[in-house]
Design a protein around this motif. Structure first.
Motif, PDB file in Angstrom:
ATOM      1  N   GLY A 240      -7.482   4.768 -48.909  1.00 19.61           N
ATOM      2  CA  GLY A 240      -7.184   3.339 -48.916  1.00 19.61           C
ATOM      3  C   GLY A 240      -5.726   3.109 -48.608  1.00 19.61           C
ATOM      4  O   GLY A 240      -4.882   3.993 -48.826  1.00 19.61           O
TER       5      GLY A 240
ATOM      6  N   ARG B  30      -8.888   0.457 -40.774  1.00 18.18           N
ATOM      7  CA  ARG B  30      -9.534  -0.756 -41.276  1.00 18.18           C
ATOM      8  C   ARG B  30      -9.223  -1.953 -40.363  1.00 18.18           C
ATOM      9  O   ARG B  30     -10.090  -2.755 -40.051  1.00 18.18           O
ATOM     10  CB  ARG B  30      -9.083  -1.051 -42.711  1.00 18.18           C
TER      11      ARG B  30
ATOM     12  N   ALA C 197      -6.280  -0.879 -52.830  1.00 20.04           N
ATOM     13  CA  ALA C 197      -7.554  -0.149 -52.747  1.00 20.04           C
ATOM     14  C   ALA C 197      -7.919   0.530 -54.068  1.00 20.04           C
ATOM     15  O   ALA C 197      -8.994   1.120 -54.184  1.00 20.04           O
ATOM     16  CB  ALA C 197      -7.474   0.905 -51.640  1.00 20.04           C
TER      17      ALA C 197
END
Length: 333
Positions: A249, A49, A254
């Protein structure tokens, strides 16, 4: 932003990495900025990410590599020997008649892993600096792509309501066996609130699958930072005919909100280093993700001072069980 030592060792030989290079397991640093034609492949949701945010469309997340072709590939040494075998084979397939590199810290075992690299061609050490080593081999031809699912280990857990099939992939926590902490937690999953249940740090999905079988009316989500764990959990659910949403996540942020319960054998390893940050963040933030009356139930090494943190951020902490150096903690919002 400063680069990781492994990235700095690569940049000492920057002329080798000018073309279409696949960087596998790369750190979340500025290396992609230094190598504008390179592409990243990460199986860590947090790193992926960050890299995707900084270098859009240049970092692939998943348990299998992105589509090639590539002139060269670099493997940043992971912790697991079996995972290294799979990744080297996958990368060798990505660089037919190209170059394959291995970089890692000496204390992480890069010298030993160079023998695994040597199975694809004569391996030579190119550099040694910053407590790291860089190794290289040339790939002749195009080795077959490895079948990730064929590398899965399967075992059966005898549970009170019948045997549970567990499927684990290389690199996933407790690959091929059940760890003692999870075994203790499996014995203490009764009387959870009904509703939406979360298996946090799901690994191979043992807890999540057991929860879904015991509370079939509950909605189930499984969450892990690692793409190989996410894939393992999906395989475990499928092997038992169970349904649940498996998501990748980085940490509890998340996770869905309004959960009836968060159940976890939380992770505490990051590469070769021990880190409790993800678990401590879970304890601080779990109240945000639990419905009123929702419960956090987790297993932890008994020497870890988690109860004060749980009481500070969630509510009174009970010890439900203690055995084999582990404790089961429970607290309700």
């Amino acid at each position: 932003m400063s680069n990781a030592p492994t990235s700095e060792v690569l940049l000492r030989q920057i002329e080798r990495f000018q073309g279409r290079v696949l960087l596998a397991g790369l750190p979340a640093d500025a290396l992609l900025g230094d190598l504008p034609q390179a592409r990243g492949w990460s199986w860590h949701a947090g790193d992926a990410r960050q890299l995707e945010g900084r270098y859009p469309d240049r970092c692939h997340f998943g348990a299998t590599p992105p589509e090639g072709p590539f002139d060269a590939a670099v493997l940043f040494l992971p912790k697991s020997r079996e995972l290294t075998d799979y990744l080297l084979a996958a990368l060798a397939n990505c660089v037919p008649d190209g170059e394959l590199y291995l970089v890692g810290e000496k204390r992480a075992g890069v010298e030993r892993a160079s023998k695994q690299l040597g199975e694809f061609g004569r391996a030579s050490k190119l550099d040694s600096a910053r407590h790291c080593q860089l190794w290289h081999t040339h790939i002749d031809g195009a080795p077959a792509a490895p079948d990730l699912h064929a590398l899965a280990q399967r075992y059966e857990l005898p549970l009170a309501d019948g045997p549970l099939q567990v499927v684990t992939l290389p690199g996933v926590f407790s690959h091929g066996r059940l760890d003692r902490g999870s075994a203790l937690l499996l014995e203490h999953l009764d009387k959870l609130p009904t509703g939406h249940l979360l298996d946090f740090g799901c690994g191979a999905g043992v807890l999540g699958a057991t929860l879904k079988r015991r509370y079939p009316q509950s909605q189930l989500t499984l969450l892990d930072v690692d793409a190989f764990a996410v894939e393992s959990s999906r395989l475990t659910l499928a092997a038992n005919g169970l349904e649940g949403e498996v998501i990748a996540g980085d940490g509890i942020d998340a996770a869905p909100e309004n959960l009836a319960a968060i159940v976890s054998n939380p992770p505490f390893h990051q590469g070769v280093h021990t880190s409790y940050a993800a678990t401590e963040h879970l304890l601080r933030q779990s109240a945000r993700h639990l419905a009123s009356g929702g419960e956090l139930r987790l297993v932890a090494n008994s020497f870890l001072k988690y109860p004060p943190l749980i009481e500070q951020h969630l509510g009174p902490c009970r010890t439900l069980a203690e055995a084999d150096g582990f404790r089961i903690y429970s607290a309700r919002r």
